[in-house]
Design a protein around this motif. Structure first.
Motif, PDB file in Angstrom:
ATOM      1  N   GLU A 156      79.842 179.156 -15.880  1.00  7.98           N
ATOM      2  CA  GLU A 156      80.279 180.065 -15.584  1.00  7.98           C
ATOM      3  C   GLU A 156      82.429 180.783 -15.867  1.00  7.98           C
ATOM      4  O   GLU A 156      82.763 180.857 -16.035  1.00  7.98           O
ATOM      5  N   ALA A 157      82.545 179.714 -14.679  1.00  6.89           N
ATOM      6  CA  ALA A 157      84.209 179.182 -14.546  1.00  6.89           C
ATOM      7  C   ALA A 157      84.701 178.808 -16.300  1.00  6.89           C
ATOM      8  O   ALA A 157      85.645 179.405 -16.598  1.00  6.89           O
ATOM      9  N   GLY A 185      79.669 179.570  -3.999  1.00  4.59           N
ATOM     10  CA  GLY A 185      80.121 178.811  -4.158  1.00  4.59           C
ATOM     11  C   GLY A 185      79.867 177.962  -5.866  1.00  4.59           C
ATOM     12  O   GLY A 185      79.939 176.795  -6.310  1.00  4.59           O
ATOM     13  N   GLY A 186      79.167 179.422  -6.415  1.00  7.80           N
ATOM     14  CA  GLY A 186      79.421 178.954  -7.705  1.00  7.80           C
ATOM     15  C   GLY A 186      77.767 178.320  -8.127  1.00  7.80           C
ATOM     16  O   GLY A 186      77.683 178.012  -9.423  1.00  7.80           O
ATOM     17  N   TRP A 233      78.098 192.263  -5.283  1.00  9.51           N
ATOM     18  CA  TRP A 233      77.649 191.234  -5.968  1.00  9.51           C
ATOM     19  C   TRP A 233      78.324 191.317  -6.906  1.00  9.51           C
ATOM     20  O   TRP A 233      78.414 189.762  -7.810  1.00  9.51           O
ATOM     21  N   ARG A 234      79.279 191.524  -6.978  1.00  7.64           N
ATOM     22  CA  ARG A 234      80.839 191.018  -7.897  1.00  7.64           C
ATOM     23  C   ARG A 234      81.616 189.733  -6.750  1.00  7.64           C
ATOM     24  O   ARG A 234      82.057 189.214  -7.955  1.00  7.64           O
ATOM     25  N   GLN A 235      81.050 189.639  -5.888  1.00  6.22           N
ATOM     26  CA  GLN A 235      81.742 188.369  -5.081  1.00  6.22           C
ATOM     27  C   GLN A 235      80.413 187.535  -5.568  1.00  6.22           C
ATOM     28  O   GLN A 235      80.225 186.237  -4.767  1.00  6.22           O
ATOM     29  N   ARG A 236      79.343 187.549  -6.175  1.00  7.23           N
ATOM     30  CA  ARG A 236      78.641 186.177  -5.991  1.00  7.23           C
ATOM     31  C   ARG A 236      78.539 185.238  -5.943  1.00  7.23           C
ATOM     32  O   ARG A 236      78.511 184.116  -5.563  1.00  7.23           O
TER      33      ARG A 236
END
Length: 342
Positions: free
Chosen positions: A208-209, A117-118, A109-112
Motif C-alpha cells: 500500500e505504501a 501498523g500497515g 477508517w481513514r486511519q486504518r
C-alpha cells in the motif's frame, strides 16, 4: 507483551577437565548435587539480547495493535447501528447524532493503515510481518487477450523512464498458470506480485505504501498487437474495492437510512471476521513464544553454585583449590560470552 529468548546451540563448550575439577573440589566441602557434575561438559551458553526473536515480537505487537483498532471500529459501528435503528423506529435521538457517528467511523477508517501498523488492507485482510497490499487490475490486460493472437513482448516500466524495463514474452499456447508465472517473475523486481483472481482475471498487488507511485508511473510498451509499439504507454488501473466504504453512506431520508443500516451490519461482519483472523494470528505467535522459551536450569546447578560459593569464600586450602580449578581453561572468548548474558 511477552518477550522470548530463543534457545541457542552455539554456546562455547568448556573442557571436561574443568568441570570435573570444580565438582571434585566441591565434593570435599559436601555431598555432590544430583546431576550437577560428572557430565564431562558444561551446558552451552545462552546469548543475550542478540538472540531475541525481534520478528516474532514484531508480529505480536502488530497483532495487538490491529486488534485494538478493530475493537475501536467495532464499538463505533455498534453505536452507529443503534442510532440508525432508533431513528428508523421513530425514536429520534439527538439531532445530527447519526451523522456524527458516520463521520467518526469515517475518520477511523481513514486511519486504518497507520492504526494497524500497515498490516490491515482495505479488504480487512491481515498480513504480518509482511505489509498490507493494494490489489489492482490493468485495463486491457485480460487472460483471454493474452491467450489469443500472435507472439508479443510486453515491456513494463515502474517509476519512470530511468527505471529498468521488465519484459514479458507472450506467445501462443501458454496456459493461464504459465502466463501468471511469467508476469510474476518479470515484475517481482519492481515490488509487484501477480496472481490469478477468483474470476480468472490477472490481479497485480503491491505494498500500500508503494501504490501511489505504481499507479502514477506504471507504463507498458507492446509490439502493436495488444499495446502500441514504439513508446511507453501509461496504463489505466482499477483497484479492488474496499470492504467498507463509509464515504458512500447516506442519511438523507428513510430509504437512505435503511441502506446505510444494511451497510453497517455488513461492515460489522467484516470487522468481526478480521478480528477472528488477527486473534488466531496472535494466538499462533504466542504459541511460538512459549515454545521458544529456554529450558529451565536444573535445580542441582543452583545447589552446586551455592556450595562452590561457600567453599570459595572460606579461607584455606579448599578455597584455593576450588578457585584455581575453576579458572583452569578459562579463555577470553568465554569471559566475553558470560558477560553477554548480563
Amino acid at each position: 507483551m511477552q518477550i522470548s529468548q530463543l534457545p541457542n546451540s552455539s554456546g562455547i563448550a568448556t573442557k571436561g577437565t574443568d568441570s570435573t575439577r570444580v565438582g571434585d573440589s566441591v565434593d570435599r566441602g559436601g555431598a555432590r548435587a544430583d546431576g550437577a557434575a560428572g557430565s564431562g561438559a558444561a551446558a552451552p551458553l545462552k546469548r543475550g539480547l542478540s538472540n531475541w526473536d525481534h520478528q516474532l515480537q514484531g508480529e505480536i505487537s502488530n497483532a495487538q495493535q490491529t486488534l485494538d483498532y478493530l475493537e475501536r471500529s467495532s464499538s463505533q459501528l455498534q453505536a452507529l447501528k443503534s442510532e440508525l435503528a432508533a431513528k428508523l423506529a421513530a425514536r429520534m435521538g439527538r439531532d445530527g447524532q447519526v451523522e456524527a457517528r458516520v463521520r467518526q467511523f469515517s475518520n477511523t477508517w481513514r486511519q486504518r493503515a497507520s492504526a494497524s501498523g500497515g498490516t490491515l488492507d482495505a479488504q480487512l485482510s491481515y498480513s504480518s510481518p509482511k505489509t498490507a497490499q493494494q490489489s489492482f487490475t490493468i485495463r486491457g490486460l485480460t487472460m483471454a487477450s493474452l491467450q489469443e493472437g500472435p507472439q508479443e513482448v510486453l515491456a513494463f516500466s515502474v517509476g519512470g523512464a530511468s527505471q529498468s524495463l521488465r519484459s514479458v514474452n507472450i506467445e501462443p499456447g501458454l496456459s493461464e498458470e504459465e502466463i501468471i508465472a511469467r508476469f510474476d517473475r518479470a515484475l517481482l523486481a519492481s515490488n509487484i506480485r501477480v496472481r490469478k483472481g477468483d474470476q480468472g482475471q490477472i490481479v497485480f498487488s503491491t505494498p500500500e505504501a508503494s501504490w501511489a507511485g505504481v499507479r502514477d508511473s506504471l507504463s507498458v510498451r507492446g509490439g502493436g498487437i495488444r499495446f502500441p509499439t514504439g513508446q511507453m504507454n501509461r496504463v489505466k488501473t482499477d483497484v479492488e474495492p474496499p470492504a467498507i466504504a463509509p464515504e458512500e453512506w447516506d442519511t438523507g431520508d428513510l430509504e437512505a437510512l435503511r441502506a446505510t443500516l444494511h451497510e453497517v451490519v455488513q461492515a460489522l461482519a467484516h470487522v468481526q471476521q478480521a478480528r477472528d483472523s488477527v486473534s488466531l494470528a496472535l494466538a499462533q505467535a504466542t504459541t511460538r513464544v512459549d515454545s521458544a522459551q529456554p529450558a529451565p536450569v536444573p535445580a542441582g546447578i543452583d545447589t552446586l553454585a551455592q556450595r562452590f560459593n561457600e567453599t570459595a569464600t572460606t579461607p584455606g586450602y579448599e578455597s584455593l583449590l576450588a578457585i584455581s580449578s575453576a579458572l583452569v581453561g578459562i579463555s577470553r572468548e568465554r569471559v566475553i560470552a558470560l558477560l553477554g548474558l548480563r
